[in-house]
Design an enzyme around this catalytic site. Structure first.
Site, PDB file in Angstrom:
ATOM      1  N   PHE A 194      99.168  47.743  23.589  1.00 21.90           N
ATOM      2  CA  PHE A 194      98.232  47.830  24.703  1.00 21.90           C
ATOM      3  C   PHE A 194      96.906  48.446  24.272  1.00 21.90           C
ATOM      4  CE2 PHE A 194     102.383  48.060  26.808  1.00 21.90           C
ATOM      5  CZ  PHE A 194     102.216  47.231  27.911  1.00 21.90           C
ATOM      6  N   ASP A 195      95.821  47.835  24.726  1.00 21.84           N
ATOM      7  CA  ASP A 195      94.569  48.562  24.777  1.00 21.84           C
ATOM      8  C   ASP A 195      94.761  49.665  25.826  1.00 21.84           C
ATOM      9  OD1 ASP A 195      91.689  49.038  24.522  1.00 21.84           O
ATOM     10  OD2 ASP A 195      91.577  48.160  26.520  1.00 21.84           O
ATOM     11  N   LEU A 196      93.914  50.674  25.817  1.00 21.81           N
ATOM     12  CA  LEU A 196      94.092  51.775  26.768  1.00 21.81           C
ATOM     13  C   LEU A 196      93.098  51.712  27.927  1.00 21.81           C
ATOM     14  CD1 LEU A 196      95.664  54.346  27.448  1.00 21.81           C
ATOM     15  CD2 LEU A 196      94.001  55.625  26.066  1.00 21.81           C
ATOM     16  N   ASP A 255      91.866  44.202  28.153  1.00 26.28           N
ATOM     17  CA  ASP A 255      90.945  43.846  29.235  1.00 26.28           C
ATOM     18  C   ASP A 255      89.625  43.285  28.726  1.00 26.28           C
ATOM     19  OD1 ASP A 255      88.835  46.596  29.992  1.00 26.28           O
ATOM     20  OD2 ASP A 255      90.102  46.436  28.226  1.00 26.28           O
TER      21      ASP A 255
END
Length: 214
Positions: A8-10, A162
């Site tokens: 995951f990106d954060l 995102d």
């Protein structure tokens, strides 16, 4: 291919830092008598700060980065929250023995601030930050490093983010990719980078994982 590892990106993916980031840019630009529209500021959200500020003014980039980070850290806990259903989704993925990692373009200190504040740090077996790599996303190095640390294989790995650089980094590392519909970036813009999935809610990942075993 079954998914056994999810990266995951954060910011903007698991935790909502959008207001904080915008405020930090606005504070920095005010300090240096610079004017940018909201649309322009939106484009600065995602890439490493050094890239953004070097494009604005190489002679002042280091000082602007310091100003940004000081404001960002000072105001961090007043703004940052987890997006809806993040905690429960991560808990369910962990219960299903899915290996989880973070791949971020932020510095390690601020990554850990966000993870600890939102209570989700315990779910991640590896955390790759800007401090850990030579080449940040969209280069494949951060994704590849996370997989190496987790003992993961590309064909069983999903990268979730995102922004376009999350998708491109995953694609260059030959993993499956998912873009989140709650991104500040236009969904059609993200679709133009051809992620394997567009997810409307973080809970959708549970379905993707389940379908991958079907």
């Amino acid at each position: 291919m079954s998914i056994r590892t999810i990266l995951f990106d954060l910011d903007g993916t698991l935790i909502d830092t959008n207001t904080l980031i915008k405020a930090s840019f606005e504070h920095t630009f005010k300090e240096y008598n610079l004017n940018f529209s909201n649309e322009e500021i939106l484009k600065f959200n995602g890439p490493p700060l050094v890239d953004t500020f070097n494009k604005i003014d190489e002679t002042k980039a280091d000082r602007m980065i310091t100003t940004f980070r000081e404001h960002n850290i000072r105001e961090h806990d007043n703004f940052v929250t987890a997006f809806p259903h993040v905690y429960d989704t991560l808990e369910e993925l962990q219960n299903r023995n899915i290996s989880l990692g973070i791949v971020s373009t932020k510095m390690r200190h601020t990554v850990h601030m966000g993870l600890e504040l939102t209570g989700i740090s315990k779910f991640f077996s590896t955390i790759i930050t800007y401090d850990d790599v030579t080449h940040a996303k969209p280069h494949p190095e951060p994704v590849q490093m996370a997989m190496q640390k987790l003992g993961a294989h590309p064909e069983h790995t999903l990268m979730v983010g995102d922004n376009h650089h999350d998708i491109v980094s995953g694609q260059r590392a030959n993993v499956q990719t998912a873009a989140v519909a709650w991104s500040l970036k236009d969904t059609n813009y993200l679709k133009s980078f051809h992620p394997d999935y567009i997810i409307e809610d973080i809970k959708d990942i549970i379905t993707i994982v389940g379908d991958s075993f079907a």
